[in-house]
Design a protein around this motif. Structure first.
Motif, PDB file in Angstrom:
ATOM      1  N   VAL A  76      -2.079  -8.368  10.333  1.00  0.00           N
ATOM      2  CA  VAL A  76      -2.628  -7.214   9.618  1.00  0.00           C
ATOM      3  C   VAL A  76      -2.990  -6.144  10.645  1.00  0.00           C
ATOM      4  N   PHE A  77      -2.552  -4.903  10.399  1.00  0.00           N
ATOM      5  CA  PHE A  77      -2.829  -3.796  11.319  1.00  0.00           C
ATOM      6  C   PHE A  77      -3.780  -2.794  10.681  1.00  0.00           C
ATOM      7  N   ASN A  78      -4.379  -1.951  11.516  1.00  0.00           N
ATOM      8  CA  ASN A  78      -5.247  -0.899  10.961  1.00  0.00           C
ATOM      9  C   ASN A  78      -4.411   0.188  10.295  1.00  0.00           C
ATOM     10  N   LEU A  79      -3.167   0.414  10.787  1.00  0.00           N
ATOM     11  CA  LEU A  79      -2.214   1.357  10.197  1.00  0.00           C
ATOM     12  C   LEU A  79      -0.824   0.734  10.224  1.00  0.00           C
ATOM     13  N   THR A  80      -0.005   1.030   9.217  1.00  0.00           N
ATOM     14  CA  THR A  80       1.359   0.478   9.214  1.00  0.00           C
ATOM     15  C   THR A  80       2.305   1.350   8.401  1.00  0.00           C
ATOM     16  N   PRO A  81       3.542   1.491   8.869  1.00  0.00           N
ATOM     17  CA  PRO A  81       4.545   2.205   8.083  1.00  0.00           C
ATOM     18  C   PRO A  81       5.287   1.266   7.120  1.00  0.00           C
ATOM     19  N   PHE A  82       4.983  -0.028   7.177  1.00  0.00           N
ATOM     20  CA  PHE A  82       5.690  -1.015   6.355  1.00  0.00           C
ATOM     21  C   PHE A  82       5.221  -0.978   4.897  1.00  0.00           C
ATOM     22  N   TYR A  83       6.199  -0.964   3.986  1.00  0.00           N
ATOM     23  CA  TYR A  83       5.881  -0.970   2.547  1.00  0.00           C
ATOM     24  C   TYR A  83       5.765  -2.419   2.071  1.00  0.00           C
ATOM     25  N   PRO A  84       4.619  -2.788   1.464  1.00  0.00           N
ATOM     26  CA  PRO A  84       4.472  -4.165   0.977  1.00  0.00           C
ATOM     27  C   PRO A  84       5.098  -4.321  -0.404  1.00  0.00           C
ATOM     28  N   GLU A  85       5.563  -5.513  -0.700  1.00  0.00           N
ATOM     29  CA  GLU A  85       6.182  -5.803  -2.003  1.00  0.00           C
ATOM     30  C   GLU A  85       5.249  -5.368  -3.133  1.00  0.00           C
ATOM     31  N   VAL A 129      10.966  -4.745  -3.110  1.00  0.00           N
ATOM     32  CA  VAL A 129      10.757  -5.793  -2.106  1.00  0.00           C
ATOM     33  C   VAL A 129      10.067  -5.205  -0.875  1.00  0.00           C
ATOM     34  N   GLY A 130       9.419  -6.065  -0.113  1.00  0.00           N
ATOM     35  CA  GLY A 130       8.708  -5.621   1.085  1.00  0.00           C
ATOM     36  C   GLY A 130       9.660  -5.269   2.218  1.00  0.00           C
ATOM     37  N   ASP A 131       9.199  -4.383   3.101  1.00  0.00           N
ATOM     38  CA  ASP A 131      10.018  -3.970   4.246  1.00  0.00           C
ATOM     39  C   ASP A 131      10.177  -5.089   5.270  1.00  0.00           C
ATOM     40  N   LYS A 132      11.262  -4.982   6.043  1.00  0.00           N
ATOM     41  CA  LYS A 132      11.503  -5.847   7.200  1.00  0.00           C
ATOM     42  C   LYS A 132      11.623  -4.943   8.424  1.00  0.00           C
ATOM     43  N   VAL A 189      13.678  -3.998  -7.158  1.00  0.00           N
ATOM     44  CA  VAL A 189      14.361  -3.015  -6.325  1.00  0.00           C
ATOM     45  C   VAL A 189      14.514  -3.611  -4.933  1.00  0.00           C
ATOM     46  N   SER A 190      15.767  -3.791  -4.511  1.00  0.00           N
ATOM     47  CA  SER A 190      16.054  -4.340  -3.183  1.00  0.00           C
ATOM     48  C   SER A 190      17.107  -3.452  -2.526  1.00  0.00           C
ATOM     49  N   PRO A 191      17.397  -3.667  -1.253  1.00  0.00           N
ATOM     50  CA  PRO A 191      18.449  -2.854  -0.613  1.00  0.00           C
ATOM     51  C   PRO A 191      19.818  -3.067  -1.264  1.00  0.00           C
ATOM     52  N   GLY A 192      20.057  -4.278  -1.780  1.00  0.00           N
ATOM     53  CA  GLY A 192      21.387  -4.604  -2.307  1.00  0.00           C
ATOM     54  C   GLY A 192      21.663  -4.127  -3.720  1.00  0.00           C
ATOM     55  N   TYR A 193      20.658  -4.159  -4.584  1.00  0.00           N
ATOM     56  CA  TYR A 193      20.875  -3.787  -5.987  1.00  0.00           C
ATOM     57  C   TYR A 193      19.541  -3.534  -6.676  1.00  0.00           C
ATOM     58  N   LEU A 194      19.626  -3.045  -7.921  1.00  0.00           N
ATOM     59  CA  LEU A 194      18.423  -2.859  -8.723  1.00  0.00           C
ATOM     60  C   LEU A 194      18.567  -3.624 -10.036  1.00  0.00           C
ATOM     61  N   GLY A 201      13.180  16.002 -11.991  1.00  0.00           N
ATOM     62  CA  GLY A 201      13.556  16.713 -13.206  1.00  0.00           C
ATOM     63  C   GLY A 201      12.701  16.271 -14.380  1.00  0.00           C
ATOM     64  N   ASP A 202      13.354  15.742 -15.436  1.00  0.00           N
ATOM     65  CA  ASP A 202      12.636  15.304 -16.638  1.00  0.00           C
ATOM     66  C   ASP A 202      12.102  13.878 -16.507  1.00  0.00           C
ATOM     67  N   SER A 203      12.467  13.187 -15.432  1.00  0.00           N
ATOM     68  CA  SER A 203      11.963  11.826 -15.200  1.00  0.00           C
ATOM     69  C   SER A 203      10.609  11.908 -14.508  1.00  0.00           C
ATOM     70  N   VAL A 204       9.568  11.438 -15.202  1.00  0.00           N
ATOM     71  CA  VAL A 204       8.203  11.485 -14.654  1.00  0.00           C
ATOM     72  C   VAL A 204       7.570  10.105 -14.785  1.00  0.00           C
ATOM     73  N   GLU A 205       7.214   9.479 -13.655  1.00  0.00           N
ATOM     74  CA  GLU A 205       6.636   8.131 -13.699  1.00  0.00           C
ATOM     75  C   GLU A 205       5.523   7.976 -12.675  1.00  0.00           C
ATOM     76  N   LEU A 206       4.614   7.066 -12.988  1.00  0.00           N
ATOM     77  CA  LEU A 206       3.589   6.659 -12.030  1.00  0.00           C
ATOM     78  C   LEU A 206       4.228   5.606 -11.134  1.00  0.00           C
ATOM     79  N   CYS A 207       4.173   5.792  -9.814  1.00  0.00           N
ATOM     80  CA  CYS A 207       4.877   4.855  -8.940  1.00  0.00           C
ATOM     81  C   CYS A 207       4.315   4.916  -7.526  1.00  0.00           C
ATOM     82  N   GLY A 208       4.282   3.769  -6.871  1.00  0.00           N
ATOM     83  CA  GLY A 208       3.807   3.707  -5.494  1.00  0.00           C
ATOM     84  C   GLY A 208       4.913   3.383  -4.515  1.00  0.00           C
ATOM     85  N   GLY A 209       6.172   3.327  -5.006  1.00  0.00           N
ATOM     86  CA  GLY A 209       7.295   2.913  -4.166  1.00  0.00           C
ATOM     87  C   GLY A 209       7.882   4.009  -3.299  1.00  0.00           C
TER      88      GLY A 209
END
Length: 326
Positions: free
Chosen positions: A1-10, A15-18, A96-101, A167-175
């Motif tokens: 665990v870091f005090n700051l990180t650019p890694f996105y958690p799942e 999916v989480g970053d590598k 949502v993964s690098p390979g497909y959705l 555009g017309d797509s509006v969603e709440l999202c943290g990704g």
């Protein structure tokens, strides 16, 4: 665990970053990133020798970009589904993964091929428009709702939220998302299935995954054309080949029946009758299905019949035994 990180958690289906962390020339690879008790936890097979050091953290850039393409495409897909199928459509889960959705949604029937074509075309149209990302962080919940943002049932939201708008797509999202829809590149729906009563699932690919899909299809089509001597109309050539194959199959089946009848006549001459029991024991060059038909016919022609036939067909052999009820 870091005090700051650019890694996105799942989270949020993504999916989480590598990647890796580095300090004093020593690299330690991160195989997944998750969130536990509001902490971003980096999973590693081996810890660095000094965990107190200051690290440079590097996310796998390619995987991050591909995940972003798929995540933004998920938003466009959701909007397209509601446009084509109706506003009853609601998100029921996603991956949502690098390979497909993968996108699960509420709908009362199978999505037809025509509807899927319209949905796919709408997403592609939004990609071609190259719509810029409109990201609004720390937006009050009421303001987000006023923008038309859709909240997911069962999800917990704070007083302020992050709104992702294309555009017309509006969603709440943290990704993570692309900066413009054009970065998604290509979009292709691969499957549409049922996962539960009233819930359908669509799987799709974008970007590099879609490029590879079309490349493989093109190469396969070229091979098919080459094997058919490069006809002008490949579809007609394949259709003609199927019709010819069906006709030949019927002719083979007829010949097999005629051959089986001839073999049956020969076998009947070899039936041994003793003590009111008719017995047949032979080896024949016939497939198991033809042998079964012959044995059932012979069983019907003798009051008490006991038959044992060994069969040879190409590189396969069979043993069939039949005994009358008597």
């Amino acid at each position: 665990v870091f005090n700051l990180t650019p890694f996105y958690p799942e989270g949020g289906g993504q999916v989480g970053d590598k990647g890796y962390i580095e300090s004093n020339g020593e690299k330690a690879f991160i195989i997944d990133t998750k969130k536990e008790n509001n902490l971003i936890v980096h999973l590693m097979e081996k810890l660095p020798s000094n965990v107190e050091a200051t690290f440079k953290a590097v996310v796998n850039k390619k995987d991050r970009q591909l995940s972003a393409s798929n995540h933004s495409a998920t938003h466009l897909l959701h909007h397209a589904l509601r446009t084509v199928l109706g506003t009853h459509v609601e998100q029921k889960g996603s991956l949502v993964s690098p390979g497909y959705l993968r996108f699960d949604f509420s709908h009362f029937s199978k999505v037809t091929d025509e509807e899927l074509a319209k949905i796919e075309a709408l997403v592609i149209e939004e990609i071609r428009k190259n719509i810029a990302l409109d990201e609004r962080r720390n937006t009050p919940m009421e303001e987000a709702k006023a923008l038309g943002a859709m909240a997911l049932f069962g999800e917990k939201y704070g007083d302020t939220v992050r709104v992702i708008k294309f555009g017309d797509s509006v969603e709440l999202c943290g990704g993570t998302h692309v900066q413009t829809t054009g970065q998604i590149g290509l979009f292709k729906i691969t499957t549409e299935t049922a996962v539960a009563a009233g819930i359908r699932r669509i799987e799709a690919i974008t970007n590099e995954g879609a490029e590879n899909f079309y490349k493989e299809r093109t190469e396969t089509l070229a091979k098919v054309a080459e094997s058919l001597k490069n006809p002008k109309d490949i579809v007609k050539a394949v259709s003609d080949l199927q019709a010819k194959n069906m006709q030949l199959q019927k002719e083979i089946e007829q010949l097999q029946k005629e051959r089986a009848m001839a073999v049956k006549a020969q076998l009947k001459a070899n039936v041994i009758e003793k003590d009111d029991v008719a017995y047949l024991g032979e080896i024949v060059h016939l497939d198991a299905g033809s042998i079964k038909d012959i044995l059932f016919q012979l069983k019907g022609e003798y009051p008490s019949f006991y038959g044992v036939l060994g069969g040879i067909a190409a590189d396969k052999c069979s043993l069939s035994i039949i005994v009358s009820d008597e």
